[in-house]
Scaffold this motif. Sequence first.
Motif, PDB file in Angstrom:
ATOM      1  N   ARG A  82      -2.882   8.710  11.620  1.00  0.00           N
ATOM      2  CA  ARG A  82      -3.813   7.974  12.475  1.00  0.00           C
ATOM      3  C   ARG A  82      -3.381   8.063  13.940  1.00  0.00           C
ATOM      4  O   ARG A  82      -4.173   8.360  14.820  1.00  0.00           O
ATOM      5  N   ARG A  83      -2.106   7.832  14.186  1.00  0.00           N
ATOM      6  CA  ARG A  83      -1.570   7.865  15.557  1.00  0.00           C
ATOM      7  C   ARG A  83      -1.860   9.204  16.225  1.00  0.00           C
ATOM      8  O   ARG A  83      -2.151   9.282  17.412  1.00  0.00           O
ATOM      9  N   ASP A  84      -1.788  10.284  15.417  1.00  0.00           N
ATOM     10  CA  ASP A  84      -1.934  11.616  15.998  1.00  0.00           C
ATOM     11  C   ASP A  84      -3.371  12.130  15.949  1.00  0.00           C
ATOM     12  O   ASP A  84      -3.626  13.314  16.170  1.00  0.00           O
ATOM     13  N   GLY A  85      -4.304  11.223  15.659  1.00  0.00           N
ATOM     14  CA  GLY A  85      -5.721  11.569  15.821  1.00  0.00           C
ATOM     15  C   GLY A  85      -6.381  12.171  14.600  1.00  0.00           C
ATOM     16  O   GLY A  85      -7.480  12.712  14.698  1.00  0.00           O
ATOM     17  N   VAL A  86      -5.728  12.088  13.438  1.00  0.00           N
ATOM     18  CA  VAL A  86      -6.322  12.637  12.223  1.00  0.00           C
ATOM     19  C   VAL A  86      -7.293  11.619  11.618  1.00  0.00           C
ATOM     20  O   VAL A  86      -6.962  10.436  11.516  1.00  0.00           O
ATOM     21  N   ASP A  87      -8.478  12.063  11.212  1.00  0.00           N
ATOM     22  CA  ASP A  87      -9.442  11.223  10.495  1.00  0.00           C
ATOM     23  C   ASP A  87      -8.884  10.999   9.083  1.00  0.00           C
ATOM     24  O   ASP A  87      -8.758  11.940   8.296  1.00  0.00           O
ATOM     25  N   VAL A  88      -8.520   9.745   8.770  1.00  0.00           N
ATOM     26  CA  VAL A  88      -7.879   9.440   7.491  1.00  0.00           C
ATOM     27  C   VAL A  88      -8.841   8.752   6.513  1.00  0.00           C
ATOM     28  O   VAL A  88      -8.409   8.235   5.478  1.00  0.00           O
ATOM     29  N   THR A  89     -10.137   8.764   6.826  1.00  0.00           N
ATOM     30  CA  THR A  89     -11.084   8.062   5.950  1.00  0.00           C
ATOM     31  C   THR A  89     -11.170   8.713   4.571  1.00  0.00           C
ATOM     32  O   THR A  89     -11.632   8.085   3.620  1.00  0.00           O
ATOM     33  N   GLY A  90     -10.719   9.959   4.437  1.00  0.00           N
ATOM     34  CA  GLY A  90     -10.727  10.633   3.136  1.00  0.00           C
ATOM     35  C   GLY A  90      -9.417  10.472   2.376  1.00  0.00           C
ATOM     36  O   GLY A  90      -9.228  11.112   1.337  1.00  0.00           O
ATOM     37  N   ILE A  91      -8.513   9.637   2.886  1.00  0.00           N
ATOM     38  CA  ILE A  91      -7.251   9.397   2.178  1.00  0.00           C
ATOM     39  C   ILE A  91      -7.379   8.109   1.365  1.00  0.00           C
ATOM     40  O   ILE A  91      -7.574   7.029   1.925  1.00  0.00           O
ATOM     41  N   ALA A  92      -7.283   8.236   0.047  1.00  0.00           N
ATOM     42  CA  ALA A  92      -7.382   7.076  -0.845  1.00  0.00           C
ATOM     43  C   ALA A  92      -6.040   6.361  -0.915  1.00  0.00           C
ATOM     44  O   ALA A  92      -4.986   6.998  -0.811  1.00  0.00           O
ATOM     45  N   ILE A  93      -6.087   5.042  -1.067  1.00  0.00           N
ATOM     46  CA  ILE A  93      -4.865   4.269  -1.328  1.00  0.00           C
ATOM     47  C   ILE A  93      -4.929   3.839  -2.783  1.00  0.00           C
ATOM     48  O   ILE A  93      -5.802   3.079  -3.185  1.00  0.00           O
ATOM     49  N   ASP A  94      -4.012   4.371  -3.576  1.00  0.00           N
ATOM     50  CA  ASP A  94      -4.015   4.169  -5.024  1.00  0.00           C
ATOM     51  C   ASP A  94      -2.975   3.096  -5.358  1.00  0.00           C
ATOM     52  O   ASP A  94      -1.769   3.326  -5.234  1.00  0.00           O
ATOM     53  N   PRO A  95      -3.409   1.910  -5.777  1.00  0.00           N
ATOM     54  CA  PRO A  95      -2.449   0.824  -5.997  1.00  0.00           C
ATOM     55  C   PRO A  95      -1.631   1.008  -7.271  1.00  0.00           C
ATOM     56  O   PRO A  95      -0.624   0.326  -7.466  1.00  0.00           O
ATOM     57  N   GLY A  96      -2.025   1.938  -8.138  1.00  0.00           N
ATOM     58  CA  GLY A  96      -1.391   2.033  -9.455  1.00  0.00           C
ATOM     59  C   GLY A  96      -0.143   2.892  -9.521  1.00  0.00           C
ATOM     60  O   GLY A  96       0.618   2.810 -10.492  1.00  0.00           O
ATOM     61  N   VAL A  97       0.099   3.719  -8.514  1.00  0.00           N
ATOM     62  CA  VAL A  97       1.230   4.673  -8.576  1.00  0.00           C
ATOM     63  C   VAL A  97       1.867   4.792  -7.197  1.00  0.00           C
ATOM     64  O   VAL A  97       1.218   4.528  -6.187  1.00  0.00           O
ATOM     65  N   PRO A  98       3.139   5.204  -7.146  1.00  0.00           N
ATOM     66  CA  PRO A  98       3.793   5.342  -5.840  1.00  0.00           C
ATOM     67  C   PRO A  98       3.328   6.596  -5.087  1.00  0.00           C
ATOM     68  O   PRO A  98       2.812   7.543  -5.676  1.00  0.00           O
ATOM     69  N   THR A  99       3.555   6.590  -3.780  1.00  0.00           N
ATOM     70  CA  THR A  99       3.334   7.763  -2.934  1.00  0.00           C
ATOM     71  C   THR A  99       4.243   8.905  -3.407  1.00  0.00           C
ATOM     72  O   THR A  99       5.364   8.664  -3.849  1.00  0.00           O
ATOM     73  N   GLY A 100       3.753  10.120  -3.300  1.00  0.00           N
ATOM     74  CA  GLY A 100       4.531  11.293  -3.704  1.00  0.00           C
ATOM     75  C   GLY A 100       5.781  11.475  -2.845  1.00  0.00           C
ATOM     76  O   GLY A 100       5.866  10.949  -1.736  1.00  0.00           O
ATOM     77  N   SER A 101       6.742  12.217  -3.392  1.00  0.00           N
ATOM     78  CA  SER A 101       7.979  12.441  -2.639  1.00  0.00           C
ATOM     79  C   SER A 101       8.551  13.823  -2.910  1.00  0.00           C
ATOM     80  O   SER A 101       8.250  14.453  -3.916  1.00  0.00           O
ATOM     81  N   ALA A 102       9.344  14.278  -1.961  1.00  0.00           N
ATOM     82  CA  ALA A 102      10.088  15.531  -2.123  1.00  0.00           C
ATOM     83  C   ALA A 102      11.499  15.296  -1.606  1.00  0.00           C
ATOM     84  O   ALA A 102      11.677  14.842  -0.472  1.00  0.00           O
TER      85      ALA A 102
END
Length: 341
Positions: A82-102
């Motif tokens: 968001r800070r860098d100007g990306v439209d994030v309206t297509g990013i879902a927030i899924d309450p059932g599972v954690p964010t991915g990691s590497a």
Amino acid sequence: MSGTRLAPDAAGPTLCVGEILVEIVATTAGEGFLEPQPLTGPFPSGAPAIFADQCGRLGGTVAMIGAVGDDDFGRINLDRLRRDGVDVTGIAIDPGVPTGSAFVRYRHDGSRDFVYNIATSAAARFGWNAATEAVANRCAHLHVMGSALSMPGAWAVIEPAARAIRARGGSVSLDPNLRKELVHDRRTADRFRQLVVSCDLLLPSGEELEHAAGLDGVRGTGAASERDDAQRTAAAIVRLFELGVGEIALKRGERGASVFLPDGRRADAAGFTVDELDPTGAGDCFGAAYLTCRRLGLPVERALDYGCAAGARNVTVLGPMEGAGTRAQLDAFMRATPRRA
Ligand code: ATP
Ligand code: MG
């Protein structure tokens, strides 16, 4: 040089689709994660997210489709994009599972070992629905990361998004971004092939060029094999243009990059001289800067300079997208940094 099949930025945003991750980086070099060791992070990451962030920082219009969990790992990604100007309206927030990691650790030879949590995290849990379709319908260009092709949810978006964007006269780019840890089954290979033959800009790194052309072969070492490599590169370029590729930007790490066009024109740029602290994200920043500059109407040589500057600047900072530069930062970087001979 100017002629391009890439849709202009004014026609609509660049769409990036795929994994949104945090990256946790081992602070010592060595073999993998079999011993307790110091780590640093989390850093916002995921190849498509790094790409989107660099597009936004450079002043291109850009949107992202993906998913995060309802946790701090998700929040640092959303905040950054968001800070860098990306439209994030297509990013879902899924309450059932954690964010991915590497988790990533560098070996002494510079190669990397990853432990990914993508398939069983929010990163893979998105798809084609009213919200993502609405975002795709605003976009004029789709950038595809090969690393996303093994994710069923990503393909469920990429395929219809590519069709919709093309139907409106938009364009598509592809970074093969092959990773040994990610699935490479028959279906992924078919998807990859389908995208290669129609892409308006291909952004391979090293041997991904031959792989994309379907001319995989073993490379040797020494002067004779350097000649062979040059011939193999030339054959792959010819083949890719026969297949219908519109433009090729070949990444060569610290040695810089080259652009090839179907009419035989080519541009080469030497790498900038930097101390490489963290190579992750260089390819994504290069590709995003090159594509954004081309979509903003810059000629090939200028876009190539910005691409090389974006890749080189990013490797001087720890964290996969921490070094993504704005146009002013990249201009300053280019003025201050000599090129390799
Ligand atoms: P990634 O690991 O992100 O997939 P990649 O293999 O796709 O990377 P690279 O060739 O490593 O891409 O980097 C992309 C571009 O960034 C290069 O073409 C070069 O211009 C610049 N770059 C990367 N590493 C360096 C470096 N150590 N010194 C100078 N420039 C670099
Ligand atoms: Mg790459």
